[in-house]
Write a protein that holds these residues in place. Structure first.
Motif, mmCIF file in Angstrom:
data_model
loop_
_atom_site.group_PDB
_atom_site.id
_atom_site.type_symbol
_atom_site.label_atom_id
_atom_site.label_comp_id
_atom_site.label_asym_id
_atom_site.label_seq_id
_atom_site.Cartn_x
_atom_site.Cartn_y
_atom_site.Cartn_z
ATOM 1 N N LYS A 58 1.077 -1.209 -0.035
ATOM 2 C CA LYS A 58 0.024 0.106 0.094
ATOM 3 C C LYS A 58 1.106 1.315 0.137
ATOM 4 C CE LYS A 58 -4.035 -1.771 2.393
ATOM 5 N NZ LYS A 58 -4.849 -2.054 3.477
ATOM 6 N N ALA A 59 1.943 1.424 0.622
ATOM 7 C CA ALA A 59 2.893 2.332 0.735
ATOM 8 C C ALA A 59 3.355 2.704 -0.429
ATOM 9 C CB ALA A 59 3.805 2.232 1.737
ATOM 10 N N VAL A 60 4.007 1.695 -1.058
ATOM 11 C CA VAL A 60 4.421 1.762 -2.305
ATOM 12 C C VAL A 60 3.534 2.373 -3.512
ATOM 13 C CG1 VAL A 60 5.642 0.438 -4.422
ATOM 14 C CG2 VAL A 60 6.601 0.097 -2.035
ATOM 15 N N ALA A 61 2.388 1.736 -3.310
ATOM 16 C CA ALA A 61 1.201 2.096 -4.474
ATOM 17 C C ALA A 61 0.788 3.243 -4.216
ATOM 18 C CB ALA A 61 0.085 1.254 -4.460
ATOM 19 N N GLU A 84 -6.923 6.652 -0.073
ATOM 20 C CA GLU A 84 -7.840 5.786 0.417
ATOM 21 C C GLU A 84 -8.444 4.752 -0.847
ATOM 22 O OE1 GLU A 84 -7.530 9.412 2.244
ATOM 23 O OE2 GLU A 84 -8.451 9.067 0.515
ATOM 24 N N GLY A 85 -8.398 5.088 -1.911
ATOM 25 C CA GLY A 85 -8.768 4.417 -2.830
ATOM 26 C C GLY A 85 -7.780 3.266 -3.200
ATOM 27 N N ILE A 86 -6.471 3.512 -3.372
ATOM 28 C CA ILE A 86 -5.533 2.519 -3.429
ATOM 29 C C ILE A 86 -5.390 1.637 -2.417
ATOM 30 C CG2 ILE A 86 -3.035 2.374 -3.616
ATOM 31 C CD1 ILE A 86 -3.031 5.344 -4.882
ATOM 32 N N ASP A 87 -5.422 2.112 -1.249
ATOM 33 C CA ASP A 87 -5.570 0.870 0.005
ATOM 34 C C ASP A 87 -6.889 0.397 -0.325
ATOM 35 O OD1 ASP A 87 -3.412 2.445 0.917
ATOM 36 O OD2 ASP A 87 -4.380 3.299 2.843
ATOM 37 N N ALA A 88 -7.911 0.541 -0.806
ATOM 38 C CA ALA A 88 -8.961 -0.301 -0.945
ATOM 39 C C ALA A 88 -8.631 -1.185 -2.002
ATOM 40 C CB ALA A 88 -10.292 0.790 -1.228
#
Length: 145
Positions: A58-61, A84-88
């Protein structure tokens, strides 16, 4: 051979059917920044390898994703890129696996490639040369107390 792509231009990654991400190149700066992400630093010392892997992905993305196509809300409306969308997105197992395999692992393979030793024909010591002379006679047993 390690090939260098000096363009440093973002590229599209087809992640899942109908979903693609526009990503920054996976650079050392991006990885170092991701390792210092507050979410990673907040993980408890007893965090599992899986928890760490997800937090790192998630951190990389969050640092790498510039744009995306094929990602929408619950009603099917396209949504813009957000942390938030990336994490989801990465909470969806196939998306996480695709991101890890196609983006993160590719960078890690390059990391391994530049740190590798020359290959040996049949194992890590097959090409090694002996540097010590053989002993003339067996060593004596050590004295007991």
């Amino acid at each position: 051979m390690l090939t260098l792509d000096l363009t440093n231009a973002p590229r599209w990654l087809d992640m899942l059917p109908g979903v693609r991400l526009k990503l920054r190149p996976l650079t050392t700066a991006l990885m170092v920044s991701a390792r210092a992400d507050p979410a990673i630093e907040a993980l408890p010392p007893e965090a599992t390898t899986e928890e760490l892997a997800l937090a790192m992905a998630k951190a990389v993305a969050r640092r790498a994703v510039l744009d995306w196509e094929g990602v929408g809300d619950a009603e099917g409306n396209p949504v813009g890129v957000s942390p938030e969308g990336i994490d989801a997105l990465l909470e969806i197992w196939p998306a996480f696996e695709a991101f890890q395999a196609a983006y993160v692992a590719k960078g890690l393979l390059l990391e391994q490639e530049k740190n590798a030793s020359a290959p040996s024909p049949t194992g890590p010591t097959a090409g090694a040369k002996a540097t010590a002379r053989p002993a003339r006679k067996p060593a004596r047993t050590a004295r007991q107390g």
